[in-house]
Scaffold this active site. Structure first.
Site, PDB file in Angstrom:
ATOM      1  N   GLU A 141     -26.187   4.904 -36.185  1.00 38.13           N
ATOM      2  CA  GLU A 141     -25.748   3.466 -35.607  1.00 38.13           C
ATOM      3  C   GLU A 141     -25.354   2.309 -36.571  1.00 38.13           C
ATOM      4  O   GLU A 141     -24.404   1.589 -36.384  1.00 38.13           O
ATOM      5  CB  GLU A 141     -26.951   3.067 -34.584  1.00 38.13           C
ATOM      6  CG  GLU A 141     -26.715   2.006 -33.757  1.00 38.13           C
ATOM      7  CD  GLU A 141     -25.624   2.222 -32.517  1.00 38.13           C
ATOM      8  OE1 GLU A 141     -25.984   2.983 -31.725  1.00 38.13           O
ATOM      9  OE2 GLU A 141     -24.714   1.537 -32.827  1.00 38.13           O
ATOM     10  N   GLU A 152     -18.903  -9.950 -50.846  1.00 37.76           N
ATOM     11  CA  GLU A 152     -19.388  -9.444 -52.090  1.00 37.76           C
ATOM     12  C   GLU A 152     -18.729 -10.228 -53.100  1.00 37.76           C
ATOM     13  O   GLU A 152     -17.556 -11.026 -52.772  1.00 37.76           O
ATOM     14  CB  GLU A 152     -18.959  -7.994 -52.238  1.00 37.76           C
ATOM     15  CG  GLU A 152     -19.737  -6.881 -51.169  1.00 37.76           C
ATOM     16  CD  GLU A 152     -20.958  -7.016 -51.464  1.00 37.76           C
ATOM     17  OE1 GLU A 152     -21.557  -6.808 -52.546  1.00 37.76           O
ATOM     18  OE2 GLU A 152     -21.715  -6.714 -50.351  1.00 37.76           O
ATOM     19  N   LYS A 198     -15.227   2.366 -40.690  1.00 35.23           N
ATOM     20  CA  LYS A 198     -15.834   2.247 -39.266  1.00 35.23           C
ATOM     21  C   LYS A 198     -15.243   2.811 -38.235  1.00 35.23           C
ATOM     22  O   LYS A 198     -15.650   3.522 -37.279  1.00 35.23           O
ATOM     23  CB  LYS A 198     -16.157   0.848 -39.195  1.00 35.23           C
ATOM     24  CG  LYS A 198     -17.341   0.243 -40.262  1.00 35.23           C
ATOM     25  CD  LYS A 198     -17.457  -0.989 -40.151  1.00 35.23           C
ATOM     26  CE  LYS A 198     -18.337  -1.578 -41.224  1.00 35.23           C
ATOM     27  NZ  LYS A 198     -18.338  -3.079 -41.418  1.00 35.23           N
ATOM     28  N   PHE A 205     -33.132   0.923 -52.114  1.00 33.22           N
ATOM     29  CA  PHE A 205     -34.180  -0.110 -51.817  1.00 33.22           C
ATOM     30  C   PHE A 205     -33.604  -1.493 -51.999  1.00 33.22           C
ATOM     31  O   PHE A 205     -34.054  -2.495 -52.596  1.00 33.22           O
ATOM     32  CB  PHE A 205     -35.524  -0.101 -52.366  1.00 33.22           C
ATOM     33  CG  PHE A 205     -36.621  -0.514 -51.829  1.00 33.22           C
ATOM     34  CD1 PHE A 205     -36.959  -0.308 -50.284  1.00 33.22           C
ATOM     35  CD2 PHE A 205     -37.789  -1.046 -52.583  1.00 33.22           C
ATOM     36  CE1 PHE A 205     -37.745  -0.862 -49.987  1.00 33.22           C
ATOM     37  CE2 PHE A 205     -38.795  -1.733 -51.828  1.00 33.22           C
ATOM     38  CZ  PHE A 205     -38.981  -1.226 -50.457  1.00 33.22           C
ATOM     39  N   LYS A 241     -21.297   3.853 -44.449  1.00 31.08           N
ATOM     40  CA  LYS A 241     -20.191   4.210 -43.580  1.00 31.08           C
ATOM     41  C   LYS A 241     -19.184   4.922 -44.668  1.00 31.08           C
ATOM     42  O   LYS A 241     -18.293   5.695 -44.084  1.00 31.08           O
ATOM     43  CB  LYS A 241     -19.596   2.862 -43.274  1.00 31.08           C
ATOM     44  CG  LYS A 241     -19.246   1.646 -44.015  1.00 31.08           C
ATOM     45  CD  LYS A 241     -19.859   0.567 -43.741  1.00 31.08           C
ATOM     46  CE  LYS A 241     -19.942  -0.561 -44.880  1.00 31.08           C
ATOM     47  NZ  LYS A 241     -20.679  -1.739 -44.639  1.00 31.08           N
ATOM     48  N   ASP A 300     -13.042  -1.324 -45.285  1.00 28.57           N
ATOM     49  CA  ASP A 300     -14.438  -1.349 -44.761  1.00 28.57           C
ATOM     50  C   ASP A 300     -14.061  -1.038 -43.356  1.00 28.57           C
ATOM     51  O   ASP A 300     -14.868  -0.265 -42.520  1.00 28.57           O
ATOM     52  CB  ASP A 300     -14.921  -2.651 -44.972  1.00 28.57           C
ATOM     53  CG  ASP A 300     -16.513  -2.517 -44.301  1.00 28.57           C
ATOM     54  OD1 ASP A 300     -17.293  -2.049 -44.698  1.00 28.57           O
ATOM     55  OD2 ASP A 300     -16.546  -3.331 -43.123  1.00 28.57           O
ATOM     56  N   GLY A 317     -23.026  -2.883 -37.441  1.00 29.96           N
ATOM     57  CA  GLY A 317     -24.710  -3.211 -37.641  1.00 29.96           C
ATOM     58  C   GLY A 317     -25.223  -3.312 -36.539  1.00 29.96           C
ATOM     59  O   GLY A 317     -25.641  -2.226 -36.077  1.00 29.96           O
TER      60      GLY A 317
HETATM   61  N1  LIG Z   1     -26.047  -5.098 -46.263  1.00 31.18           N
HETATM   62  C1  LIG Z   1     -25.584  -5.038 -44.991  1.00 31.18           C
HETATM   63  O1  LIG Z   1     -25.783  -5.824 -44.026  1.00 31.18           O
HETATM   64  C2  LIG Z   1     -25.418  -3.387 -44.417  1.00 31.18           C
HETATM   65  C3  LIG Z   1     -24.834  -3.325 -43.211  1.00 31.18           C
HETATM   66  C4  LIG Z   1     -24.411  -2.211 -42.879  1.00 31.18           C
HETATM   67  C5  LIG Z   1     -24.321  -1.217 -43.576  1.00 31.18           C
HETATM   68  N2  LIG Z   1     -24.544  -1.392 -45.034  1.00 31.18           N
HETATM   69  C6  LIG Z   1     -24.600  -0.059 -45.783  1.00 31.18           C
HETATM   70  O2  LIG Z   1     -25.910   0.310 -46.039  1.00 31.18           O
HETATM   71  C7  LIG Z   1     -25.864   0.762 -47.662  1.00 31.18           C
HETATM   72  C8  LIG Z   1     -26.718   0.003 -48.360  1.00 31.18           C
HETATM   73  O3  LIG Z   1     -26.271  -1.537 -48.250  1.00 31.18           O
HETATM   74  P1  LIG Z   1     -27.493  -2.640 -49.020  1.00 31.18           P
HETATM   75  O4  LIG Z   1     -26.412  -3.763 -48.837  1.00 31.18           O
HETATM   76  O5  LIG Z   1     -28.673  -2.333 -48.937  1.00 31.18           O
HETATM   77  O6  LIG Z   1     -26.991  -2.193 -50.665  1.00 31.18           O
HETATM   78  P2  LIG Z   1     -27.840  -2.887 -51.930  1.00 31.18           P
HETATM   79  O7  LIG Z   1     -28.492  -4.079 -51.662  1.00 31.18           O
HETATM   80  O8  LIG Z   1     -26.752  -2.876 -53.144  1.00 31.18           O
HETATM   81  O9  LIG Z   1     -28.893  -1.555 -52.026  1.00 31.18           O
HETATM   82  C9  LIG Z   1     -28.505  -0.264 -52.699  1.00 31.18           C
HETATM   83  C10 LIG Z   1     -29.722   0.273 -53.039  1.00 31.18           C
HETATM   84  O10 LIG Z   1     -29.154   1.771 -53.430  1.00 31.18           O
HETATM   85  C11 LIG Z   1     -29.872   2.016 -54.457  1.00 31.18           C
HETATM   86  N3  LIG Z   1     -28.859   3.237 -54.874  1.00 31.18           N
HETATM   87  C12 LIG Z   1     -27.772   3.190 -55.442  1.00 31.18           C
HETATM   88  N4  LIG Z   1     -26.979   4.099 -55.953  1.00 31.18           N
HETATM   89  C13 LIG Z   1     -27.958   5.150 -55.867  1.00 31.18           C
HETATM   90  C14 LIG Z   1     -28.104   6.281 -56.464  1.00 31.18           C
HETATM   91  N5  LIG Z   1     -27.301   6.988 -56.815  1.00 31.18           N
HETATM   92  N6  LIG Z   1     -29.536   6.938 -56.437  1.00 31.18           N
HETATM   93  C15 LIG Z   1     -30.560   6.180 -56.014  1.00 31.18           C
HETATM   94  N7  LIG Z   1     -30.529   4.849 -55.494  1.00 31.18           N
HETATM   95  C16 LIG Z   1     -29.173   4.198 -55.538  1.00 31.18           C
HETATM   96  C17 LIG Z   1     -29.903   0.877 -55.338  1.00 31.18           C
HETATM   97  O11 LIG Z   1     -30.875   1.302 -56.479  1.00 31.18           O
HETATM   98  P3  LIG Z   1     -31.198  -0.066 -57.547  1.00 31.18           P
HETATM   99  O12 LIG Z   1     -31.954  -1.077 -56.696  1.00 31.18           O
HETATM  100  O13 LIG Z   1     -32.011   0.749 -58.569  1.00 31.18           O
HETATM  101  O14 LIG Z   1     -30.058  -0.621 -58.004  1.00 31.18           O
HETATM  102  C18 LIG Z   1     -30.343  -0.198 -54.455  1.00 31.18           C
HETATM  103  O15 LIG Z   1     -31.685  -0.163 -54.238  1.00 31.18           O
HETATM  104  C19 LIG Z   1     -24.342   0.980 -48.174  1.00 31.18           C
HETATM  105  O16 LIG Z   1     -23.959   2.264 -47.713  1.00 31.18           O
HETATM  106  C20 LIG Z   1     -23.715  -0.253 -47.000  1.00 31.18           C
HETATM  107  O17 LIG Z   1     -22.317  -0.074 -46.912  1.00 31.18           O
HETATM  108  C21 LIG Z   1     -25.175  -2.556 -45.354  1.00 31.18           C
END
Ligand SMILES: NC(=O)c1ccc[n+]([C@@H]2O[C@H](COP(=O)([O-])OP(=O)(O)OC[C@H]3O[C@@H](n4cnc5c(N)ncnc54)[C@H](OP(=O)(O)O)[C@@H]3O)[C@@H](O)[C@H]2O)c1
Length: 328
Positions: free
Chosen positions: A128, A189, A204, A11, A104, A200, A133
């Site tokens: 997708e 990051e 992909k 989340f 990914k 990364d 993205g």
């Molecule tokens: N951000 C983007 O624009 C984007 C775009 C394309 C793909 N993605 C992919 O989407 C995924 C999420 O990205 P994000 O940017 O949303 O990451 P994020 O903001 O860091 O959120 C990650 C979430 O996952 C939870 N989490 C991590 N490890 C966990 C585990 N072992 N068990 C349960 N919950 C866990 C975290 O919990 P806590 O809140 O408790 O820490 C957090 O809520 C990644 O794989 C990323 O590569 C992201």
């Protein structure tokens, strides 16, 4: 009224985006399709923090609780890293849930296995959001592949690297200054290694290889070079010659049937489809036998572009079951 129960794993940026979009679309879904959509559970590591008002009661840090949820039909996965994400999605599929992922790192390695398992259990895997993205490259490729062969894919698959190269050219900045600005704007990051090293983009392009060719090259054979060695002087010289540096991930199927991939900086001229793609945008150029070269460009990341393609995957599932196209 039929209820569709969903769970969201993770989340953060993406997970919250999915929640917001599903909530915003709930009334429409009810009116148009007579379906009640319910986010039944949300998985996080730290349940004490309320990220979105009104969601505290949905939080759990225990995947077993999600799998035990009565009537759960779909699991959105937006956590990080290979594990436990792969194990969780395997369990969800074995529980006859559709799964939709943005992860990914996990999907590059385990995507083909998850799709085979899903076929066995009669459920759908949406991915997708793992690649480029908001750019609909997966669904476009699936469509194209019904008739065409794809022989080569070239992509700008990391928005942060593309932003840095754009600023080095347009502003004359050094790599380090462009990276700092990308971090200040939230594009990169705090640890930018995966973005600027090409890792990364590598993940992909492996996902696209699996889709286009049904297989990936041996990962150890793929040369992956980042953008951190490109100097402002090199960028200036390229610009003077009418060329641009792009960080390109590519994969091709050669005539002998072998799959070749590489990731690295490439100089392209104005004729190249990736030449005009600036800033944080992603792009994919697909070489096909009947259509020729097809290019797709758009936002490669971010809360709503990413979450929205995940919800689109979900609409596709509902549409398949209903027998018509569903607009959520
Ligand atoms: N951000 C983007 O624009 C984007 C775009 C394309 C793909 N993605 C992919 O989407 C995924 C999420 O990205 P994000 O940017 O949303 O990451 P994020 O903001 O860091 O959120 C990650 C979430 O996952 C939870 N989490 C991590 N490890 C966990 C585990 N072992 N068990 C349960 N919950 C866990 C975290 O919990 P806590 O809140 O408790 O820490 C957090 O809520 C990644 O794989 C990323 O590569 C992201």
């Amino acid at each position: 009224m039929a209820t569709i129960k969903a769970a969201i794993l993770g989340f953060g940026t993406v997970g919250q985006g999915i929640y917001h979009i599903l909530n915003e679309k709930r009334e429409e879904l009810k009116n148009k399709l007579g379906l009640e959509l319910e986010v039944a559970k949300i998985l996080v590591t730290d349940t004490s923090r309320e990220r979105v008002p009104g969601t505290q009661h949905l939080m759990t840090d225990n995947m077993a609780e999600i799998l035990e949820e009565d009537g759960l039909q779909v699991v959105f996965e937006a956590i990080v890293n290979e594990e436990p994400a792969y194990t969780y999605l395997k369990q969800a599929i074995e529980n006859k849930c559709h799964v939709i992922t943005a992860n990914k790192v996990m999907f590059a390695k385990h995507g083909l296995k998850l799709q085979a398992l899903a076929k066995e259990y009669g459920v759908f895997v949406g991915y997708e959001a793992t690649t480029a993205g908001g750019v609909p490259v997966i669904k476009t490729m699936k469509n194209i592949l019904l008739v065409n062969d794809v022989s080569r894919i070239q992509g700008i698959l990391n928005g942060t690297s593309n932003y840095i190269l754009t600023k080095m050219r347009a502003e004359g900045w050094a790599f380090e200054d462009a990276l700092k600005e990308a971090q200040r704007l939230g594009y990169a990051e705090a640890d930018p290694y995966n973005d600027v090293s090409g890792q990364d983009a590598f993940k992909k392009i492996m996902i696209l290889s699996a889709l286009a060719f049904g297989e990936q090259p041996d990962w150890d054979d793929v040369e992956v070079i980042g953008i951190d060695r490109i100097s402002a002087e090199q960028v200036k010289l390229a610009t003077e010659k009418g060329m641009r540096y792009r960080h390109v991930a590519e994969v091709e199927k050669r005539e002998d049937g072998t799959i070749f991939a590489k990731v690295g900086p490439m100089l392209v001229d104005a004729e190249h489809p990736l030449y005009p793609v600036d800033d944080v945008n992603n792009a994919v150029a697909l070489e096909t036998n009947y259509i020729g070269t097809l290019s797709l460009v758009g936002p490669g990341a971010g809360m709503y572009p990413t979450a929205s393609v995940m919800v689109e995957d979900y609409a596709e599932i509902i549409g398949k079951r209903a027998g018509f196209v569903v607009r959520i």
